[in-house]
Design a protein around this motif. Structure first.
Motif, PDB file in Angstrom:
ATOM      1  N   MET A   1       0.849  -1.192   0.000  1.00 26.93           N
ATOM      2  CA  MET A   1       0.000   0.000   0.000  1.00 26.93           C
ATOM      3  C   MET A   1       0.889   1.248   0.000  1.00 26.93           C
ATOM      4  SD  MET A   1      -1.215   0.549   3.968  1.00 26.93           S
ATOM      5  CE  MET A   1       0.019   0.929   5.221  1.00 26.93           C
ATOM      6  N   ARG A   2       0.314   2.387  -0.454  1.00 24.55           N
ATOM      7  CA  ARG A   2       1.017   3.657  -0.366  1.00 24.55           C
ATOM      8  C   ARG A   2       0.725   4.293   0.991  1.00 24.55           C
ATOM      9  NH1 ARG A   2      -0.311   7.893  -4.037  1.00 24.55           N
ATOM     10  NH2 ARG A   2      -2.446   7.210  -3.656  1.00 24.55           N
ATOM     11  N   GLU A  16       7.247  11.731   3.337  1.00 27.09           N
ATOM     12  CA  GLU A  16       7.435  11.187   1.994  1.00 27.09           C
ATOM     13  C   GLU A  16       6.510   9.998   1.764  1.00 27.09           C
ATOM     14  OE1 GLU A  16      11.499  10.145   1.473  1.00 27.09           O
ATOM     15  OE2 GLU A  16      12.245  12.214   1.615  1.00 27.09           O
ATOM     16  N   VAL A  17       5.975   9.900   0.556  1.00 26.80           N
ATOM     17  CA  VAL A  17       5.133   8.766   0.188  1.00 26.80           C
ATOM     18  C   VAL A  17       6.019   7.574  -0.160  1.00 26.80           C
ATOM     19  CG1 VAL A  17       3.416   7.896  -1.447  1.00 26.80           C
ATOM     20  CG2 VAL A  17       3.285  10.264  -0.624  1.00 26.80           C
ATOM     21  N   ALA A  18       5.675   6.413   0.390  1.00 25.91           N
ATOM     22  CA  ALA A  18       6.460   5.205   0.157  1.00 25.91           C
ATOM     23  C   ALA A  18       5.534   3.995   0.165  1.00 25.91           C
ATOM     24  CB  ALA A  18       7.536   5.054   1.234  1.00 25.91           C
ATOM     25  N   ASP A  19       6.037   2.869  -0.334  1.00 22.36           N
ATOM     26  CA  ASP A  19       5.297   1.616  -0.255  1.00 22.36           C
ATOM     27  C   ASP A  19       5.559   0.966   1.093  1.00 22.36           C
ATOM     28  OD1 ASP A  19       4.139   1.709  -2.802  1.00 22.36           O
ATOM     29  OD2 ASP A  19       5.951   0.899  -3.738  1.00 22.36           O
ATOM     30  N   ARG A  20       4.498   0.534   1.750  1.00 21.63           N
ATOM     31  CA  ARG A  20       4.597  -0.113   3.045  1.00 21.63           C
ATOM     32  C   ARG A  20       3.658  -1.313   3.087  1.00 21.63           C
ATOM     33  NH1 ARG A  20       8.637   2.105   3.628  1.00 21.63           N
ATOM     34  NH2 ARG A  20       9.446   3.345   5.355  1.00 21.63           N
ATOM     35  N   ALA A  92      -2.424   6.629   5.027  1.00 25.11           N
ATOM     36  CA  ALA A  92      -2.158   5.399   4.288  1.00 25.11           C
ATOM     37  C   ALA A  92      -3.430   4.935   3.597  1.00 25.11           C
ATOM     38  CB  ALA A  92      -1.643   4.318   5.232  1.00 25.11           C
ATOM     39  N   GLU A  93      -3.248   4.030   2.636  1.00 29.10           N
ATOM     40  CA  GLU A  93      -4.414   3.495   1.930  1.00 29.10           C
ATOM     41  C   GLU A  93      -5.214   2.527   2.784  1.00 29.10           C
ATOM     42  OE1 GLU A  93      -3.146   3.607  -2.742  1.00 29.10           O
ATOM     43  OE2 GLU A  93      -2.242   2.014  -1.515  1.00 29.10           O
ATOM     44  N   ALA A 277       0.081  12.083  -2.482  1.00 31.56           N
ATOM     45  CA  ALA A 277       1.427  12.448  -2.914  1.00 31.56           C
ATOM     46  C   ALA A 277       1.753  13.912  -2.656  1.00 31.56           C
ATOM     47  CB  ALA A 277       1.599  12.138  -4.401  1.00 31.56           C
ATOM     48  N   PRO A 299      -6.516   9.474  -0.560  1.00 27.75           N
ATOM     49  CA  PRO A 299      -5.517   8.433  -0.910  1.00 27.75           C
ATOM     50  C   PRO A 299      -5.764   7.851  -2.307  1.00 27.75           C
ATOM     51  CG  PRO A 299      -7.143   7.569   0.617  1.00 27.75           C
ATOM     52  CD  PRO A 299      -7.437   9.033   0.471  1.00 27.75           C
TER      53      PRO A 299
END
Length: 299
Positions: A1-2, A16-20, A92-93, A277, A299
């Motif tokens: 998820m972003r 910062e936006v990241a994949d988690r 988060a998503e 973002a 999101p």
């Protein structure tokens, strides 16, 4: 998820936006696919380090609305809820939450996240202050999310509202260092959200046996009141914050607050929406204090 990850403290650039990985819910929690995420002013203070926060890096954020995708109670699946987390994770998503409230069908996710926390804080403050018809109420920072709801709830009870805001948004401009001298005398209730040592100047404006509810520090400093000044005028000072206020009293009236939105008594005020973002721009917008109402991430 972003998700939005906070890397240390500082300006909006530390977000910062990241994949988690998606969070795993614990028993009693619900897993929510978010539709709207609130960006309150206090989060800018957490991000900057003005208010102590948890360790970083970590997924940031505390307020979100969305659809339940996992729950112990299967009747919750597919229902819209608004969530509040004291430990972060809302930007988060998908978010796991133990504190959640069902959203009425007529309330959109943006409206829900714009109202759920500030409107319920305002409602809990009103109950605590026990504002009565005919009283005069000072609402500081009326253009902010909580202040706006406080003013509307006070007027609904038949109180006279004296309001402050910045940049010409109210009769009293609290960017003027001497703004407290412009407050009329005979105020019964002060909703204190600005703070700082000059808050004590309001004591001269209060009616005997008035009430001060201190719940914010937009100035970055706690309000200071001399005990002698409180005693001399019989003033009641109530501190409103921490887990007892936000974890219990505010949570207890959240469904009531959303009900007032659903029936049209309260109208959520949205300032701007931003994509996830664009979280840095959203924080910059909140810190500018140029808007009126809630900034929301989609999101």
């Amino acid at each position: 998820m972003r998700a939005v990850v906070q890397h240390g403290t500082g300006g909006p650039e530390v977000l910062e936006v990241a994949d988690r990985p998606e969070p795993t819910r614990k028993p009693g929690e619900v897993l929510v696919r978010t539709e709207a995420i609130g960006v309150p002013f206090y989060e800018t203070q957490l991000r900057s380090g003005l208010i102590p926060a948890g360790p970083a890096p970590a997924v940031f954020g505390h307020e979100a609305a969305g659809i339940v995708v996992e729950a112990d109670d299967e009747t919750l699946l597919g229902r819209r809820v608004v969530t509040m987390s004291f430990t972060g994770g809302a930007y988060a998503e998908v978010v796991a939450a133990s504190q959640y409230t069902l959203v009425p069908d007529t309330v959109t996710p943006e409206q829900a996240v714009a109202a759920a926390v500030p409107a319920s804080v305002a409602l809990a403050l009103m109950h605590t202050a026990d504002v009565e018809a005919g009283e005069t109420v000072l609402v500081e920072a009326v253009s902010g999310a909580i202040g706006g709801y406080l003013a509307r709830l006070a007027e609904r009870r038949g109180a006279r509202v004296v309001a402050t805001a910045g940049k010409g948004k109210a009769d009293i401009d609290h960017h003027d260092p001497d703004w407290r001298q412009k407050v009329p005398e005979g105020v019964d209730v002060v909703f204190e959200s600005i703070g700082g040592p000059r808050a004590a100047e309001l004591l001269a404006k209060l009616a005997p046996h008035g009430r001060i509810l201190a719940y914010g520090l937009l100035s970055g400093e706690f309000p200071t009141f001399p005990v002698a000044g409180l005693i001399a005028r019989g003033i009641t000072l109530i501190g409103f914050g921490g887990p007892d206020a936000y974890g219990k009293r505010v949570a207890a009236v959240r469904a009531e607050a959303l009900g007032l939105v659903a029936d049209g008594t309260l109208t959520p005020v949205l300032d701007r929406t931003y994509a996830l973002a664009d979280v840095a721009a959203a924080h910059a917008r909140v810190e500018s204090r140029e808007g009126v109402g809630k900034v929301v991430l989609i999101p």
